[in-house]
Design an enzyme around this catalytic site. Structure first.
Site, PDB file in Angstrom:
ATOM      1  N   CYS A   1      13.438  11.664   7.151  1.00 40.58           N
ATOM      2  CA  CYS A   1      13.375  11.356   8.583  1.00 40.58           C
ATOM      3  C   CYS A   1      14.734  11.570   9.232  1.00 40.58           C
ATOM      4  CB  CYS A   1      12.873   9.932   8.812  1.00 40.58           C
ATOM      5  SG  CYS A   1      13.758   8.688   7.875  1.00 40.58           S
TER       6      CYS A   1
ATOM      7  N   GLU B   1       8.722  17.188  15.001  1.00 46.21           N
ATOM      8  CA  GLU B   1       9.168  16.937  13.639  1.00 46.21           C
ATOM      9  C   GLU B   1       8.334  17.783  12.671  1.00 46.21           C
ATOM     10  OE1 GLU B   1      10.554  13.158  11.012  1.00 46.21           O
ATOM     11  OE2 GLU B   1       8.611  12.972  11.983  1.00 46.21           O
TER      12      GLU B   1
ATOM     13  N   LYS C   1       0.859  -1.188   0.000  1.00 45.87           N
ATOM     14  CA  LYS C   1       0.000   0.000   0.000  1.00 45.87           C
ATOM     15  C   LYS C   1       0.897   1.241   0.000  1.00 45.87           C
ATOM     16  CE  LYS C   1      -2.170   2.311   3.243  1.00 45.87           C
ATOM     17  NZ  LYS C   1      -2.194   3.658   2.590  1.00 45.87           N
TER      18      LYS C   1
ATOM     19  N   GLU D   1       9.569   2.397  11.210  1.00 43.54           N
ATOM     20  CA  GLU D   1      10.504   3.528  11.239  1.00 43.54           C
ATOM     21  C   GLU D   1       9.649   4.783  11.189  1.00 43.54           C
ATOM     22  OE1 GLU D   1      12.223   6.590  10.768  1.00 43.54           O
ATOM     23  OE2 GLU D   1      12.503   6.068   8.661  1.00 43.54           O
TER      24      GLU D   1
END
Length: 524
Positions: free
Chosen positions: A330, A425, A215, A296
């Site tokens: 990231c 973040e 997906k 992650e």
């Protein structure tokens, strides 16, 4: 299937990056972009088992650098299609798990060779769909090739581990340890490395003998479709990879909670990762295993600079880590913590480097391009407004011109370690600079976060470096270099705390996450 003789498999080596300083390579990329542009606006079906499925509902993939340009219209899966895909994957698993590891690895070797031949074409499509410039797209494609080459060799190693790392022997018994596949997995890759991470997550699972429901991110489904097509081209059996882009709330949650899902491999935000982990932890009726989650989930990465460091190198690393691919990694270094005696000098150099970044269309190879979509665009601009009240705006701080989601690379100075732009973040071109009284306080400030993915420490003092290696708490710590740019097989990648399960993609224990160890003991 014919497989390459084991003695002819070359030792692993990273795929070289393209040198765009050479005019012929620039021209080759331009030609690839023109080819991809001639194919824009196509319809892309779902792939379930051996079937192509067209749905009325579509995902419209748009070029973030030119929002009038449609990359393609991708059929959108719902729960009914997801269930069909699950059944196809379950049926295929019964045969795929019996395919020898060497043969499974050969599919990856063939795909790596084919992608290498079409490297610029893959990069060009990714450039248009995700907003990467030439270098960022090229590195992404190279990493995808690396993952396939590396994991193919790793599966061969694991399949022969009984010979290369035999168990201790005792009289009267024959003992063997083998690594067998788990079952059907759900693979949910991110949009920011829409080829490399998609390929890495998927091929790690299938070379281990599992079948997958892929997906991809709704912003970058076409590049994922191109990868799936390539795997079909090399002869991968139907049903090993089932391509089902769709809503996370509908398809993602449905498959995560499905009793036949054996594992979920996810890369994305902390919030979504935690939701997946929570949903997967509940046992559904008929479920006979504990689901495995490989996650992650991002970071709030930083670079620490002390007064002994090479300040030019540190400033260059800070700017590159913060603004490569518009900070949408990231691993992006969105914080820099600098010892106060050299703070002004480093900040001045970082601002100067930032202001040299030219903004524009990725296909014209500008250093700084768009962010991925309107949702990210609005969120990042909101954080910039927050930053204006939490620090001193040193450069940037506004929208940038262009028919896309362009934002000026932005630097804030004198930011408190507890400020939101130092803790949360942002996933965009926003850098926060903080001042520390000394190097130990700088490390403490770096560690003051719920994340722990990547970090860098700049120093010329070996004793300080030795202490930093022990005390800086992150999964990937670099000394005197930027905190982005992990290489497969060189820098196994994954982080601590809310950065995920420290799964170490591109490392020698990664495939163990998609297998289970079976010990057999036979009386001699």
């Amino acid at each position: 299937m014919t497989t390459t003789p084991i003695n002819e498999i070359k030792p692993y080596a990273n795929e070289p990056f393209t040198d765009f300083g050479k005019p012929e390579n620039v021209e080759a990329m331009k030609e690839a972009i023109a080819k991809v542009k001639s194919e824009l606006g196509r319809n892309y079906p779902l792939k379930v088992g051996g079937q192509k499925i067209e749905t009325e509902a579509k995902i419209t993939s748009v070029n973030p650098g030119n929002v009038d340009e449609v990359i393609g219209f991708v059929s959108k899966a719902d729960r009914e299609v997801a269930e069909r895909a699950m059944q196809a994957a379950l049926a295929t698993f019964e045969t795929w798990k019996k395919v020898p590891a060497r043969e499974r690895a050969e599919y990856l070797f063939k795909a790596a060779r084919l992608m290498r031949e079409r490297k610029h074409e893959f990069s060009a499509l990714m450039l248009l769909e995700s907003g990467k410039n030439y270098v960022e797209a090229d590195v992404d494609t190279a990493e995808a090739i690396d993952f396939m080459e590396f994991y193919a060799r790793e599966m061969i190693r694991l399949s022969t581990i009984d010979e290369t790392m035999p168990l201790a022997k005792i009289p009267g018994e024959d003992n063997r340890l083998t690594y067998i596949p788990l079952g059907v997995g759900v693979v949910i890759p991110p949009w920011n490395f829409p080829l490399a991470i998609c390929v890495g997550m998927t091929t790690a699972a299938i070379v281990s003998g599992n079948t997958v429901l892929l997906k991809p991110a709704s912003t970058t489904p076409v590049i994922a479709h191109k990868f799936v097509e390539m795997m079909e081209e090399v002869g991968l059996p139907a049903g090993v990879i089932n391509y089902i882009p769709g809503s996370g709330a509908e398809v993602g949650d449905f498959l995560t909670t499905h009793p036949k899902t054996r594992f979920v491999s996810f890369t994305g935000s902390k919030e979504v990762g935690l939701r997946i982990n929570k949903l997967a932890a509940d046992t559904a009726p008929g479920q006979i295993w504990i689901k495995r989650v490989v996650a992650e989930m991002g970071g709030k990465d930083g670079i620490v600079v002390d007064e002994t460091a090479d300040l030019d190198a540190a400033a260059a690393a800070i700017a590159a880590s913060a603004f490569g691919f518009q900070g949408q990694k990231c691993s992006a270094g969105s914080r820099a913590i600098i010892v106060e005696s050299v703070y002004d000098e480093v900040a001045e150099r970082v601002v100067k480097l930032t202001e040299q970044l030219q903004i524009g269309l990725p296909e014209l190879n500008f250093a700084s391009g768009p962010v991925i979509d309107n949702v990210s665009y609005a969120r990042i601009l909101d954080y910039i407004e927050i930053g204006k009240s939490e620090g001193t705006l040193l450069t940037g701080g506004a929208k940038a011109p262009g028919n896309g989601y362009y934002i000026q690379p932005t630097v804030f100075g004198d930011v408190s370690p507890k400020a939101r732009i130092m803790q949360e973040e942002i996933f965009g071109p926003v850098l926060a600079l903080a001042k520390a009284k000394d190097w130990r306080e700088a490390i403490d400030m770096y560690n003051d976060t719920e994340f722990g993915l990547t970090g860098s420490y700049f120093s010329a003092d070996e004793d300080r470096i030795a202490e930093a290696l022990e005390t800086v708490h992150c999964g990937n710590l670099y000394v005197n270099r930027k905190c982005t740019g992990a290489l497969v097989g060189v820098h196994p990648f994954g982080g601590f705390n809310m950065s995920g399960t420290d799964s170490k993609a591109g490392g020698y224990d990664y495939l163990l996450l998609f297998t289970q160890a079976k010990l057999t003991s036979r009386k001699a």
